[in-house]
Design an enzyme around this catalytic site. Structure first.
Site, PDB file in Angstrom:
ATOM      1  CD  GLU A 164      -2.958  -0.928   2.265  1.00 19.81           C
ATOM      2  OE1 GLU A 164      -2.962   0.028   3.093  1.00 19.81           O
ATOM      3  OE2 GLU A 164      -4.073  -1.858   2.169  1.00 19.81           O
ATOM      4  CD  GLU A 374      -3.249  -5.863   4.217  1.00 15.99           C
ATOM      5  OE1 GLU A 374      -4.362  -5.079   4.663  1.00 15.99           O
ATOM      6  OE2 GLU A 374      -2.115  -5.683   4.268  1.00 15.99           O
TER       7      GLU A 374
END
Ligand code: BG6
Length: 471
Positions: A164, A374
């Protein structure tokens, strides 16, 4: 079509959120070790000093993974455990720890999936040249990555370079919520560009060395809807996409920034320098990535935002539902509440169909295998008097997202892995230890750190055993 035979049913974590032992065996300080100790920066001053004490209890955690039948475990390496100052000679104790962890996984039949960078930058590099703000980080990052490949690539075949990058740069350089806690749009774009280069040169180094594994990066991916079919709302969605999800994904996986995004940033005078050499490297690395990693939690609904409209508001870190206010960029877009969806207590939209839709967009746009690195539900869990955690809401959330994956696969998406966030409960960077995601409850309240299987543990075990048929 359904889940392929070797589908990687997994679960994920990150070093700072679980390991603890921040000063042990020669580990150097990361920016989070420092930041979390500055009063007011994290929820009720929580930090990862001890976290889940996974550093000392990883054998117990891996035994639980084995009991569950987990196919892959995604975890991150702590850069400062391996290089206490970020560069220089490697810390043998760091190598020893990760060798032991990787060996234990392999011995138990669990595929190690390694993230090289999950936000815990060496503080020494922040002090030396302002970390991600400097191009110098690229060389240091690539050297760190190469050392990891040299030591671990014989057993690790799945590498996620960045976790991220869109979140840690926007929270660090726009929203002031992560270190270094500044608000500077030009710097945000510059730091993001440096993550693209660090990723790209790392991918090239891995490929040039001829390792027999897969490499990519993971982007926090937010598929979008326009609030209405009014042209100004559709335009708002488009501008969010080209400065948001496609800005991040195109630069990593196509090696170019979206044209509309670039002209918007150029008009504001904040577009970072992209050398011709950068472009070549980005494109080459983009084409060589073996998979697209996404972390999927929610979708966003976008609406027109006038020039005197709302700016970025903070995030709901209180866990009180309904406290998130509208947030956006004046004159460009604003993100609004989607009345068609349920929300979590932290005001994250629950949208399994958004995952199906997002996966299909990614497949059309990038033509690449996908790893969901995720997906999960942050919730308050209650321990009953007889010590049980009946997290049916988590089962419901995950079940619906797994069904969405199956639908996407039947529509042609090549999905390799699905990792829930997270295996055990762990530290949430900004929400402390109350926001729980795990299949395994950890007693943080009494400090015993006792592990207890939740109801969702057995449920996911059955999902894995049936390769997704029993959800
Ligand atoms: C992702 C991160 O953004 O979301 C994780 O990669 C993080 O590290 C997870 O914990 C959940 O976010 P939060 O804020 O609920 O902990």
């Amino acid at each position: 079509m359904t889940f392929q035979k070797n589908f990687l049913w997994g679960s994920a974590s990150a070093a700072y959120q679980i390991e603890g032992a921040i000063n042990e065996d020669g580990k150097g300080p990361s920016i989070w070790d420092i930041w979390a100790h500055i009063p007011g920066k994290t929820f009720e001053g929580t930090n990862g000093d001890i976290a889940c004490d996974h550093y000392h209890r990883f054998q117990e955690d891996i035994a639980l993974m084995k009991e569950m039948g987990l196919k892959t475990y995604r975890f991150s390496l702590s850069w400062t455990r391996l290089f206490p100052e970020g560069t220089g000679s490697v810390n043998p104790e760091g190598i020893r720890f990760y060798n032991a962890l990787i060996d234990a996984l392999v011995d138990n039949g669990i595929v190690p999936m390694v993230t090289l960078y999950h936000w815990d930058l060496p503080q020494a590099l922040q002090d030396k040249y302002a970390g991600w703000a400097s191009r110098d980080i690229v060389e240091d990052f690539v050297n760190y990555s190469k050392a990891c490949f040299e030591h671990f690539a014989d057993r690790v075949k799945h590498w996620i370079v960045m976790n991220e990058p869109n979140i840690f740069t926007s929270l660090g350089y726009i929203m002031k919520l992560h270190p270094p806690g500044v608000h500077d749009e030009a710097l945000y774009l510059k730091t993001f560009h440096h993550t693209v280069l660090a990723h790209a040169y790392t991918v090239l180094a891995y490929k040039e060395a001829g390792y027999d594994g897969m490499i990519g990066s993971s982007i926090a991916y937010t598929p979008t809807y326009a609030a209405t079919d009014r042209p100004e709302d559709v335009k708002a969605k488009h501008m969010f996409d080209v400065t948001g999800p496609y800005w991040f994904l195109d630069s990593y996986f196509k090696g170019i920034y979206p044209a509309d995004g670039m002209s918007y940033y150029a008009s504001k005078g904040v577009m970072p320098d992209v050398d011709p050499d950068d472009e070549l490297v980005m494109r080459k690395a983009g084409s060589l990535c073996d998979f697209i990693g996404i972390n999927y939690y929610q979708t966003a609904m976008l609406a027109h935002n006038p020039v005197d409209g709302v700016s970025f508001s903070g995030m709901n870190t209180s866990g009180k539902k309904g406290t998130q206010s509208e947030s956006g960029v004046p004159g460009l877009y604003k993100q609004i509440h989607n009345p068609n969806l349920e929300y979590t207590d932290w005001d994250w939209a629950i949208d399994p169909d958004g995952l199906r839709y997002g996966l299909e967009i990614l497949n059309e746009r990038y033509h690449r295998p996908i790893i969901i690195s995720e997906n999960g539900l942050g919730a308050y869990d209650v321990v009953t008097e007889d010590g049980k955690i009946e997290d049916d809401y988590r089962i419901d959330f995950l079940r619906k997202h797994i069904i969405a994956c199956e639908e996407a696969i039947s529509h042609g998406v090549n999905l390799l892995a699905y990792c829930t966030w997270s295996f055990t409960d762990l530290l949430s960077w900004l929400n402390g230890y109350k926001k729980r995601y795990g299949f395994v409850h950890i007693d943080f309240e009494n400090g015993t750190l006792t592990r207890t299987k939740k109801k969702s543990f057995d449920w996911y075990k059955a999902v894995i055993a049936s390769n997704g048929k029993e959800v």
